[in-house]
Design a protein around this motif. Structure first.
Motif, PDB file in Angstrom:
ATOM      1  N   TYR A   1      -0.556   7.100   1.722  1.00 35.73           N
ATOM      2  CA  TYR A   1      -1.913   7.658   1.769  1.00 35.73           C
ATOM      3  C   TYR A   1      -2.967   6.561   1.888  1.00 35.73           C
ATOM      4  O   TYR A   1      -3.949   6.689   2.619  1.00 35.73           O
ATOM      5  N   GLN A   2      -2.772   5.466   1.143  1.00 31.94           N
ATOM      6  CA  GLN A   2      -3.737   4.362   1.230  1.00 31.94           C
ATOM      7  C   GLN A   2      -3.793   3.799   2.641  1.00 31.94           C
ATOM      8  O   GLN A   2      -4.878   3.534   3.177  1.00 31.94           O
TER       9      GLN A   2
ATOM     10  N   SER B   1      -8.814   3.787  -5.133  1.00 30.79           N
ATOM     11  CA  SER B   1      -7.795   2.751  -5.283  1.00 30.79           C
ATOM     12  C   SER B   1      -7.958   1.667  -4.212  1.00 30.79           C
ATOM     13  O   SER B   1      -7.724   0.475  -4.485  1.00 30.79           O
ATOM     14  N   LEU B   2      -8.369   2.052  -3.014  1.00 21.25           N
ATOM     15  CA  LEU B   2      -8.610   1.060  -1.957  1.00 21.25           C
ATOM     16  C   LEU B   2      -9.823   0.200  -2.289  1.00 21.25           C
ATOM     17  O   LEU B   2      -9.834  -1.008  -2.000  1.00 21.25           O
TER      18      LEU B   2
ATOM     19  N   VAL C   1      -7.583   8.152  -3.515  1.00 24.50           N
ATOM     20  CA  VAL C   1      -7.033   7.098  -2.668  1.00 24.50           C
ATOM     21  C   VAL C   1      -8.122   6.099  -2.294  1.00 24.50           C
ATOM     22  O   VAL C   1      -7.905   4.877  -2.322  1.00 24.50           O
TER      23      VAL C   1
ATOM     24  N   ARG D   1      -8.851  -2.410  -4.624  1.00 19.36           N
ATOM     25  CA  ARG D   1      -8.118  -3.479  -3.936  1.00 19.36           C
ATOM     26  C   ARG D   1      -9.041  -4.340  -3.079  1.00 19.36           C
ATOM     27  O   ARG D   1      -8.603  -5.339  -2.508  1.00 19.36           O
TER      28      ARG D   1
ATOM     29  N   LEU E   1       0.838  -1.187   0.000  1.00 15.02           N
ATOM     30  CA  LEU E   1       0.000   0.000   0.000  1.00 15.02           C
ATOM     31  C   LEU E   1       0.878   1.244   0.000  1.00 15.02           C
ATOM     32  O   LEU E   1       2.013   1.219   0.464  1.00 15.02           O
ATOM     33  N   THR E   2       0.341   2.353  -0.526  1.00 14.14           N
ATOM     34  CA  THR E   2       1.041   3.624  -0.409  1.00 14.14           C
ATOM     35  C   THR E   2       0.785   4.194   0.981  1.00 14.14           C
ATOM     36  O   THR E   2      -0.103   3.736   1.718  1.00 14.14           O
TER      37      THR E   2
END
Length: 250
Positions: free
Chosen positions: A20-21, A56-57, A53, A60, A17-18
């Motif tokens: 921010y994520q 993107s989560l 963000v 996932r 994960l980044t």
């Protein structure tokens, strides 16, 4: 962020994960559900970044998006999130190592294997001796002057190969070693030429068929170092030289 939260974010980063994520995911776990404004209020993430963000989560499989006004976000169950992250990590791990394995196979097919290898240390030499003996198809010559260099695994391997109709010869100038080798079923023994009586550095010699050989020396501190070669022109020539001169050291 607290030290504990900072460590958690770093751990999520190592899992793919980044930053921010990780921060958004942790914030939503604290909130239960919330808007971008709610997340930005307790997480160190600009509100303008929360939307992308969160998307993107969601991709996932780590949170759900409620299409309301304003948009709300809710994290998936922790156990579901744990399994999702683990599965993704394992897939990426498999993909990476599958590629490395493929590259290694291709490289191995293109390169020429070195003829001579060096092994240092008693245990490693023991293992290489057993491996060479185990590969024998027609004959074995095993020699040493030191009783401690005839390990139980070597004895078992010699007997096993002898029972498989492999010719096994044990060579030593030390009577105790010859007697021990002679007690093994199917193993013949012999003594080397008498001019080797002054040899105090030799360790072991292994000759397997016509193209496998290992020679070792023992230092004053007891450290054993061996060179070995198998299936090579070097091994074949060295075996011929040793046997034609009848100078099998042991």
């Amino acid at each position: 962020m607290t030290p504990d939260e900072n460590e958690a974010v770093e751990a999520f980063e190592r899992l793919g994960l980044t930053s921010y994520q990780a921060k958004v995911f942790i914030a939503l776990q604290q909130l239960g559900s919330g808007t971008a404004r709610d997340v930005a209020r307790i997480a160190d993430v600009p509100r303008s970044q929360v939307y992308s963000v969160a998307e993107s989560l969601a991709d996932r499989g780590l949170l759900e998006i409620q299409q309301s006004s304003p948009i709300r976000y809710r994290p998936v169950d922790l156990e579901e999130a744990r399994n999702t992250v683990r599965d993704r990590f394992e897939r990426e791990q498999d993909r990476a190592f599958d590629y490395v394995e493929e590259v290694r196979r291709e490289s191995a097919g293109e390169e020429t294997q070195e003829d001579i290898w060096t092994v240092r240390g008693r245990d490693r030499v023991d293992g290489r001796v057993v491996d060479l003996l185990s590969s024998a198809e027609s004959r074995i010559v095993f020699g040493t002057r030191l009783p401690e260099l005839v390990t139980e695994s070597i004895e078992r391997t010699l007997e096993r190969k002898a029972s498989a109709d492999v010719s096994v010869l044990g060579v030593s100038k030390t009577a105790a070693v010859r007697e021990g080798l002679a007690s093994l079923e199917g193993v013949r023994t012999d003594a080397p030429p008498s001019h080797h009586e002054s040899d105090h550095r030799s360790g072991r010699i292994v000759i397997v068929d016509d193209d496998g050989i290992l020679l070792s020396v023992v230092d004053d501190d007891g450290t054993e170092t061996a060179i070995w070669s198998s299936g090579s022109l070097f091994a074949s020539v060295l075996i011929q030289l040793i046997e034609s001169s009848s100078e099998t050291p042991a």
